[in-house]
Design an enzyme around this catalytic site. Structure first.
Site, mmCIF file in Angstrom:
data_model
loop_
_atom_site.group_PDB
_atom_site.id
_atom_site.type_symbol
_atom_site.label_atom_id
_atom_site.label_comp_id
_atom_site.label_asym_id
_atom_site.label_seq_id
_atom_site.Cartn_x
_atom_site.Cartn_y
_atom_site.Cartn_z
ATOM 1 N N ARG A 171 0.827 -1.213 0.000
ATOM 2 C CA ARG A 171 0.000 0.000 0.000
ATOM 3 C C ARG A 171 0.861 1.262 0.000
ATOM 4 O O ARG A 171 0.440 2.293 -0.537
ATOM 5 C CB ARG A 171 -0.926 0.008 1.215
ATOM 6 C CG ARG A 171 -2.053 -0.990 1.029
ATOM 7 C CD ARG A 171 -3.047 -0.922 2.148
ATOM 8 N NE ARG A 171 -4.218 -1.700 1.794
ATOM 9 C CZ ARG A 171 -5.139 -2.087 2.652
ATOM 10 N NH1 ARG A 171 -5.034 -1.768 3.931
ATOM 11 N NH2 ARG A 171 -6.169 -2.780 2.247
ATOM 12 N N LYS B 230 -22.527 -15.772 0.835
ATOM 13 C CA LYS B 230 -23.879 -15.495 1.310
ATOM 14 C C LYS B 230 -24.673 -14.559 0.424
ATOM 15 O O LYS B 230 -24.187 -13.506 0.020
ATOM 16 C CB LYS B 230 -23.806 -14.906 2.722
ATOM 17 C CG LYS B 230 -23.499 -15.974 3.764
ATOM 18 C CD LYS B 230 -23.037 -15.358 5.051
ATOM 19 C CE LYS B 230 -24.209 -14.980 5.928
ATOM 20 N NZ LYS B 230 -23.758 -14.363 7.188
ATOM 21 N N GLY C 92 -11.677 -9.152 -1.735
ATOM 22 C CA GLY C 92 -10.443 -9.841 -1.365
ATOM 23 C C GLY C 92 -10.280 -11.202 -2.010
ATOM 24 O O GLY C 92 -9.184 -11.549 -2.462
HETATM 25 P P1 AMP Z 1 -17.533 -13.719 0.358
HETATM 26 O O1 AMP Z 1 -16.717 -13.211 1.505
HETATM 27 O O2 AMP Z 1 -18.994 -13.603 0.531
HETATM 28 O O3 AMP Z 1 -17.027 -13.184 -0.994
HETATM 29 O O4 AMP Z 1 -17.299 -15.292 0.321
HETATM 30 C C1 AMP Z 1 -16.049 -15.835 0.066
HETATM 31 C C2 AMP Z 1 -16.016 -17.225 0.621
HETATM 32 O O5 AMP Z 1 -17.072 -17.960 0.082
HETATM 33 C C3 AMP Z 1 -14.746 -17.951 0.288
HETATM 34 O O6 AMP Z 1 -14.044 -18.180 1.462
HETATM 35 C C4 AMP Z 1 -15.243 -19.266 -0.336
HETATM 36 O O7 AMP Z 1 -14.568 -20.378 0.158
HETATM 37 C C5 AMP Z 1 -16.693 -19.301 0.098
HETATM 38 N N1 AMP Z 1 -17.506 -20.101 -0.820
HETATM 39 C C6 AMP Z 1 -17.637 -19.936 -2.145
HETATM 40 N N2 AMP Z 1 -18.424 -20.884 -2.657
HETATM 41 C C7 AMP Z 1 -18.801 -21.676 -1.641
HETATM 42 C C8 AMP Z 1 -19.609 -22.847 -1.553
HETATM 43 N N3 AMP Z 1 -20.164 -23.375 -2.632
HETATM 44 N N4 AMP Z 1 -19.781 -23.399 -0.338
HETATM 45 C C9 AMP Z 1 -19.210 -22.846 0.754
HETATM 46 N N5 AMP Z 1 -18.440 -21.749 0.729
HETATM 47 C C10 AMP Z 1 -18.225 -21.167 -0.460
#
Ligand code: AMP
Length: 406
Positions: A40, A211, A363
């Protein structure tokens, strides 16, 4: 309207307040704090060098970590950052161990053209005499006005905090004649702002991650703006359930099923969902897995998009002129469930080569393109997690709103 940038400013002889993002990881070496990763700081150098080479007197400041008590302060001092900045700039950097008061004011008044100082962590203002007061984080008007009084003009180059109204961004801007974007901020506005406000079409958004509830506002906003919205990752299984498919033990948000049904009905073919999944019998890289089309067997969970979804998503991306990607297509941290996410990263390189503008935010998707080693082959990798999400949600970011128009 276009925002004022550092290149529009008359800098010679001016005291230039510069909000930078030096919120870097630190490590302890022989009892001393050191900068563990200077990405950064390196990223901020072009704006700082521009100001210095044009005769500005740079007064730098940033937050560093979170200050919740007096005890947090020593380990989150800006001093090691000042040291690393001096090494990188190849010129002395005065460190002032204060965020206000005569020592800081004297040091600023002694600056000559082309010289630079940095003062202490702005979040020191969040705790005063042991009391949590959040003068910085809750944008105490007196603090913003005081900091503004220390300079002639303000350059904000900290996109990562642009979604927050803090004394060190919005507070100063409200009390100073001109606020301009630094080069980093300008790039974020150009790419993320350009995508949500005036994208070259077809505009395709790819949203993944765990989610629905985290990303629902983005999906809704992008369904209004994009030509296609691809949804993958764990959140796709709530949509699959809404379509009446069996999803086994996949991630599922029951309270979002109705919303998912409604989005599917309203969006028509604008919303592109996976058509298959890599389903596993446990949440582990060595799980037993198979490709499920439609229903997922009892006892299995979808951990990645399947090969037909990859082909479908590629075909949607093929003629895209603007692509925004946020969130992985599966559990990409496990190599056996990373294929979908990595395939999207590879495809983005191809569409970039064909002339599309490709933007990655968040990220995990950033980690994926870095893992592939293709980050520099895409148009823009956003530096701000929360800020880029809120930008894509269509929200007004206080730190950007506070930048003067040209
Ligand atoms: P987010 O912070 O909402 O962008 O979610 C990222 C996380 O979602 C990562 O750590 C992934 O491992 C998890 N992820 C993505 N697809 C799946 C899935 N099908 N089942 C469980 N976790 C998931």
């Amino acid at each position: 309207m276009a925002k004022l940038t550092v290149e529009d400013l008359e800098l010679k002889g001016k005291k230039v307040l510069m909000r930078v993002d030096f919120n870097v990881p630190l490590k302890e070496v022989d009892g001393q704090q050191e900068v563990a990763n200077d990405n950064r700081i390196v990223a901020a150098l072009p704006t700082i060098k521009y100001v210095l080479s044009h005769g500005g007197r740079a007064v730098l400041f940033s937050h560093l970590g979170r200050i919740k008590s007096e005890d947090d302060k020593p380990a989150l001092s800006m001093k090691p950052v000042a040291q690393r900045l001096a090494d990188l700039l190849g010129q002395p950097v005065t460190f002032v161990p204060a965020i206000e008061g005569p020592e800081l004011e004297d040091a600023i008044n002694k600056l000559e053209d082309g010289q630079v100082l940095i003062f202490e962590n702005t979040r020191y203002a969040d705790v005063v005499d042991g009391e949590v007061v959040k003068r910085e984080s809750k944008n105490d008007p007196a603090l913003g006005a005081y900091w503004a009084s220390l300079g002639d003009i303000f350059v904000n180059d900290a996109f990562g905090t642009a979604h927050r109204s803090h004394a060190s961004n919005a507070g100063i801007a409200a009390n100073i004649a001109q606020t301009a974007a630094g080069f980093l901020m300008e790039k974020e506005i150009k790419f993320l702002g350009g995508a949500v406000e005036n994208p070259e079409r077809p505009f395709v958004a790819i949203i993944g991650g765990a989610k629905v509830s985290d990303k629902i506002t983005i999906i809704q906003n992008l369904l209004e703006k994009a030509d296609k919205v691809i949804v993958g990752g764990g959140m796709a299984y709530t949509f699959a359930a809404a379509k009446g498919e069996k999803i086994g033990n996949s991630l599922f948000e029951e309270d979002k099923v109705e919303l998912a049904k409604q989005l599917i009905a309203d969006a028509g073919d604008k919303l592109v969902l996976p058509v298959d999944a890599v389903a596993a019998d446990k949440f582990a890289n060595d799980a037993d897995s198979y490709v499920a089309e439609g229903d997922i067997k009892d006892g299995y969970m979808g951990l990645d998009i399947g090969p037909k979804s990859v082909e479908l998503f590629k075909s949607v991306l093929a003629d895209a002129k603007t692509v925004v990607w946020n969130g992985p297509m599966g559990v990409f941290e496990m190599p056996n469930f990373a294929k979908g996410t990595l395939a999207i990263g590879e495809e983005l390189v191809k569409v970039t080569e064909k002339g599309a503008t490709t933007i990655v935010g968040g990220g995990d998707s950033t980690a994926a393109v870095q893992q592939l080693g293709v980050a520099d082959q895409l148009s823009h990798i956003s530096t701000g997690g929360g800020a880029s999400l809120e930008y894509l949600e269509g929200k007004t970011l206080p730190g950007i709103a506070a930048i003067s128009e040209k």
